[in-house]
Design a protein around this motif. Structure first.
Motif, PDB file in Angstrom:
ATOM      1  N   UNK A  24       3.012  28.225  12.248  1.00  0.00           N
ATOM      2  CA  UNK A  24       1.641  27.752  12.477  1.00  0.00           C
ATOM      3  C   UNK A  24       1.033  27.384  11.133  1.00  0.00           C
ATOM      4  N   UNK A  25       0.459  26.186  11.031  1.00  0.00           N
ATOM      5  CA  UNK A  25      -0.211  25.746   9.818  1.00  0.00           C
ATOM      6  C   UNK A  25      -1.702  25.616  10.100  1.00  0.00           C
ATOM      7  N   UNK A  26      -2.508  26.086   9.148  1.00  0.00           N
ATOM      8  CA  UNK A  26      -3.945  25.997   9.303  1.00  0.00           C
ATOM      9  C   UNK A  26      -4.468  24.787   8.531  1.00  0.00           C
ATOM     10  N   UNK A  27      -5.546  24.180   9.055  1.00  0.00           N
ATOM     11  CA  UNK A  27      -6.201  23.011   8.463  1.00  0.00           C
ATOM     12  C   UNK A  27      -5.358  21.753   8.679  1.00  0.00           C
ATOM     13  N   UNK A  28      -4.183  21.648   8.035  1.00  0.00           N
ATOM     14  CA  UNK A  28      -3.389  20.429   8.161  1.00  0.00           C
ATOM     15  C   UNK A  28      -1.912  20.729   7.980  1.00  0.00           C
ATOM     16  N   UNK A  29      -1.093  20.018   8.721  1.00  0.00           N
ATOM     17  CA  UNK A  29       0.350  20.106   8.560  1.00  0.00           C
ATOM     18  C   UNK A  29       0.740  19.052   7.525  1.00  0.00           C
ATOM     19  N   UNK A  31       2.857  16.945   4.685  1.00  0.00           N
ATOM     20  CA  UNK A  31       4.230  16.470   4.524  1.00  0.00           C
ATOM     21  C   UNK A  31       5.006  17.421   3.628  1.00  0.00           C
ATOM     22  N   UNK A  32       4.330  17.981   2.604  1.00  0.00           N
ATOM     23  CA  UNK A  32       4.981  18.909   1.671  1.00  0.00           C
ATOM     24  C   UNK A  32       5.529  20.132   2.407  1.00  0.00           C
ATOM     25  N   UNK A  33       4.793  20.593   3.439  1.00  0.00           N
ATOM     26  CA  UNK A  33       5.247  21.756   4.210  1.00  0.00           C
ATOM     27  C   UNK A  33       6.537  21.424   4.960  1.00  0.00           C
ATOM     28  N   UNK A  34       6.593  20.224   5.526  1.00  0.00           N
ATOM     29  CA  UNK A  34       7.796  19.807   6.242  1.00  0.00           C
ATOM     30  C   UNK A  34       8.978  19.692   5.278  1.00  0.00           C
ATOM     31  N   UNK A  35       8.683  19.229   4.064  1.00  0.00           N
ATOM     32  CA  UNK A  35       9.742  19.091   3.058  1.00  0.00           C
ATOM     33  C   UNK A  35      10.350  20.446   2.695  1.00  0.00           C
ATOM     34  N   UNK A  36       9.477  21.477   2.570  1.00  0.00           N
ATOM     35  CA  UNK A  36       9.955  22.827   2.247  1.00  0.00           C
ATOM     36  C   UNK A  36      10.893  23.324   3.346  1.00  0.00           C
ATOM     37  N   UNK A  37      10.480  23.127   4.591  1.00  0.00           N
ATOM     38  CA  UNK A  37      11.302  23.560   5.717  1.00  0.00           C
ATOM     39  C   UNK A  37      12.647  22.840   5.723  1.00  0.00           C
ATOM     40  N   UNK A  38      12.601  21.534   5.411  1.00  0.00           N
ATOM     41  CA  UNK A  38      13.824  20.739   5.396  1.00  0.00           C
ATOM     42  C   UNK A  38      14.749  21.167   4.257  1.00  0.00           C
ATOM     43  N   UNK A  39      14.170  21.421   3.075  1.00  0.00           N
ATOM     44  CA  UNK A  39      14.964  21.847   1.919  1.00  0.00           C
ATOM     45  C   UNK A  39      15.662  23.177   2.171  1.00  0.00           C
ATOM     46  N   UNK A  40      14.993  24.033   2.934  1.00  0.00           N
ATOM     47  CA  UNK A  40      15.575  25.339   3.231  1.00  0.00           C
ATOM     48  C   UNK A  40      16.555  25.300   4.409  1.00  0.00           C
ATOM     49  N   UNK A  41      16.698  24.113   4.993  1.00  0.00           N
ATOM     50  CA  UNK A  41      17.678  23.940   6.053  1.00  0.00           C
ATOM     51  C   UNK A  41      17.276  24.486   7.396  1.00  0.00           C
ATOM     52  N   UNK A  42      15.979  24.675   7.627  1.00  0.00           N
ATOM     53  CA  UNK A  42      15.550  25.245   8.915  1.00  0.00           C
ATOM     54  C   UNK A  42      14.579  24.337   9.671  1.00  0.00           C
ATOM     55  N   UNK A  43      14.425  23.090   9.192  1.00  0.00           N
ATOM     56  CA  UNK A  43      13.457  22.191   9.828  1.00  0.00           C
ATOM     57  C   UNK A  43      13.766  21.954  11.305  1.00  0.00           C
ATOM     58  N   UNK A  44      15.064  21.816  11.618  1.00  0.00           N
ATOM     59  CA  UNK A  44      15.441  21.566  13.005  1.00  0.00           C
ATOM     60  C   UNK A  44      15.425  22.802  13.872  1.00  0.00           C
ATOM     61  N   UNK A  45      15.255  23.983  13.251  1.00  0.00           N
ATOM     62  CA  UNK A  45      15.294  25.234  14.013  1.00  0.00           C
ATOM     63  C   UNK A  45      13.918  25.779  14.364  1.00  0.00           C
ATOM     64  N   UNK A  47       9.677  25.044  15.535  1.00  0.00           N
ATOM     65  CA  UNK A  47       8.653  24.157  16.103  1.00  0.00           C
ATOM     66  C   UNK A  47       7.396  24.311  15.264  1.00  0.00           C
ATOM     67  N   UNK A  48       6.830  23.207  14.842  1.00  0.00           N
ATOM     68  CA  UNK A  48       5.638  23.248  13.982  1.00  0.00           C
ATOM     69  C   UNK A  48       4.398  22.805  14.745  1.00  0.00           C
ATOM     70  N   UNK A  49       3.322  23.471  14.468  1.00  0.00           N
ATOM     71  CA  UNK A  49       2.045  23.107  15.070  1.00  0.00           C
ATOM     72  C   UNK A  49       0.956  23.327  14.041  1.00  0.00           C
ATOM     73  N   UNK A  50      -0.193  22.737  14.244  1.00  0.00           N
ATOM     74  CA  UNK A  50      -1.299  22.933  13.321  1.00  0.00           C
ATOM     75  C   UNK A  50      -2.573  23.265  14.092  1.00  0.00           C
ATOM     76  N   UNK A  51      -3.392  24.070  13.481  1.00  0.00           N
ATOM     77  CA  UNK A  51      -4.695  24.408  14.043  1.00  0.00           C
ATOM     78  C   UNK A  51      -5.735  23.645  13.223  1.00  0.00           C
ATOM     79  N   UNK A  52      -6.376  22.679  13.828  1.00  0.00           N
ATOM     80  CA  UNK A  52      -7.344  21.841  13.122  1.00  0.00           C
ATOM     81  C   UNK A  52      -8.642  22.619  12.925  1.00  0.00           C
TER      82      UNK A  52
END
Length: 527
Positions: A24-29, A31-45, A47-52
């Protein structure tokens, strides 16, 4: 639970955390957050959501985005990531309350937020089309348009409470010195607190008198119990006693807060501090004020307070002359430690504490005189002029907008005549004066010179649409958006203006700020 404003979450995952399935991401999801997940190899594992989470109502007329990091991120680092969040918040408000017929703004950030917001409006044009506007005007203003107001000591009650105890998310922690017990108490400060609501915008010199009268009135209401029959006593207990006890509790807390503020300010020689600030605002006794700041540094009163006074001196004088800059900087580093060196770099980059360039002190008079004399004589004249305090943009703006009231006799703080009362009658907040002048003109027309002096010629804008559908009531309702934070002094000043002119102001800010928070945002030395 920590403040949501401390997010978005900065995530560092390790391989063994692959079992995470939802983030869960607060304020905004970002791109940098997605990059971290991808670099750690868990982006596909996962589900990401954001609370506006964009708007937090702190009071009936105050909305906060609770983004205290906005000021440093944008005005120091140039990070524009939060501008989209601001645009989304404005879009949400226009969706709820209809289109804004009149839009005004000043500042680079204000213009970017406005343009991004307009793009969102165009993309979803159907949502507000045909809606009757409920808010007649919106005004966007960057914090760096008016640093002076944010750097001044606050003297309205709510501002002093914030400076002394730190109001966070609309509440304050009162310690044992206020509660007269061995426990601290968290108190919500808003319009529901009847005692606070009556004194929040008052100059501090009037508050004790009000609280004293309130205590007498409360005692008189308690004394009514004497002589009551059983039926009257029953009604009194069921209908009034609970309210009186609550009011008595709040009254005790605010009296305790006032006493605590008085003790701290007396210890700091608050009157001498205010006198120095007023001298800086008016441009008088600059040498004496500089000496006061040097003494403040030498006595190690407070690193944040010393920085604040140096910044106030710099901005009101449009930069310090090189000799003073080097002297004050050296004394500060010797007194508080060399670890503050990077802080000076930050303040310079943000325009809060600058050094005049050698040619900056050349005045128009000096230029004309130098043409009539020899180079050698002109050099001597230049040296003479350089020893004087420079006429700054602030001085010129102050004169243009009459920010320093000229009054015969003493300024009446009990019956204030203008917004200057929030600074003891010495200074009208620049941000509030700009808003007042633009609303009177319904544009920036006639303020071209002020805009130029503010270095905002390319960033002052007006967008007016037909007001056919706007009711007279909605045209009296004004949304003021502060980008980079606003102070309680500015809020009190605009509330006063609203009462005088028949407006009703609603405030939206990235965060409530004060001089200490501003300095801490620039500081590389964390307390």
């Amino acid at each position: 639970m920590p403040l949501l404003s401390s997010l978005p979450v900065q995530l560092t995952f390790r391989r063994q955390l692959n079992s995470f399935s939802f983030v869960k991401f607060f304020h905004s999801l970002f791109y940098a957050c997605e990059m971290v997940l991808e670099e750690e190899g868990i982006y596909g594992d996962v589900s990401c959501d954001e609370w506006a989470f964009s708007l937090l109502p702190l009071d009936v007329d105050l909305l906060s985005m609770e983004l205290p990091e906005f000021f440093r991120d944008y005005f120091l680092e140039g990070d524009q990531r939060w501008i989209n969040t601001v645009a989304q918040a404005l879009h949400l408000l226009s969706t709820l309350y209809g289109p804004f017929p009149n839009c005004y703004g000043i500042g680079r950030c204000a213009k970017m937020a406005y343009e991004l917001w307009r793009n969102l409006e165009e993309e979803e044009d159907g949502e507000t089309k045909g809606r009757r506007p409920e808010i007649g005007h919106i005004f966007l203003l960057d914090r760096d348009v008016d640093f002076v107001t944010a750097l001044c000591s606050q003297v309205v009650y709510e501002g002093l409470v914030d400076d002394t105890f730190r109001i966070k998310c609309g509440s304050v922690d009162f310690g044992p010195e206020v509660t007269s017990s061995d426990k601290s108490l968290k108190v919500l400060l808003n319009a529901e607190d009847k005692v606070f609501n009556e004194i929040r915008n008052e100059h501090f010199s009037n508050v004790f008198g009000f609280l004293s009268q309130k205590a007498r009135n409360l005692q008189a209401q308690y004394d009514r119990r004497r002589g009551m029959d059983i039926k009257q006593m029953k009604n009194f207990v069921s209908q009034e006693l609970k309210g009186l006890k609550q009011e008595h509790r709040l009254l005790s807390l605010h009296i305790g807060a006032c006493e605590s503020i008085m003790k701290k300010k007396t210890k700091q020689d608050f009157q001498e501090l205010i006198k120095t600030e007023h001298a800086l605002l008016e441009g008088f006794n600059i040498r004496e004020s500089t000496s006061y700041i040097e003494e403040h540094i030498d006595q190690q009163v407070s690193p944040i307070e010393s920085l604040r006074l140096m910044c106030l001196l710099s901005i009101t004088e449009n930069g310090l002359i090189p000799k003073d800059y080097r002297s004050l900087k050296t004394q500060y580093l010797q007194s508080y430690g060399p670890e503050h060196l990077l802080t000076f770099s930050n303040l310079r980059r943000a325009g809060l504490l600058t050094e005049q360039a050698p040619g900056d002190t050349l005045t128009a008079v000096e230029s004309k005189v130098s043409k009539l004399v020899t180079d050698k004589a002109a050099g001597k004249i230049t040296d003479a002029f350089s020893s004087l305090a420079k006429r700054s943009n602030f001085r010129a703006i102050s004169k243009k907008l009459n920010l320093i009231p000229r009054v015969d006799g003493e300024y009446d703080l009990k019956v204030p005549r203008d917004m200057a009362y929030v600074f003891s009658g010495a200074y009208v907040p620049l941000s509030c004066r700009i808003i007042e002048q633009v609303l009177e003109r319904r544009s920036w027309q006639g303020l071209d010179e002020v805009v130029r002096l503010l270095n905002c010629s390319d960033f002052a804008f007006t967008d007016m649409t037909k007001e056919d559908k706007a009711s007279s009531e909605s045209l009296r309702l004004i949304l003021v958006v502060f980008l980079g934070g606003c102070t309680f002094s500015e809020i009190s000043a605009l509330r006063f203006l609203g009462r005088e002119k028949g407006y009703r102001f609603i405030f939206l800010t990235t965060a409530v700020t004060n001089s200490a928070r501003l300095m801490e945002a620039m500081s590389e030395v964390k307390a």
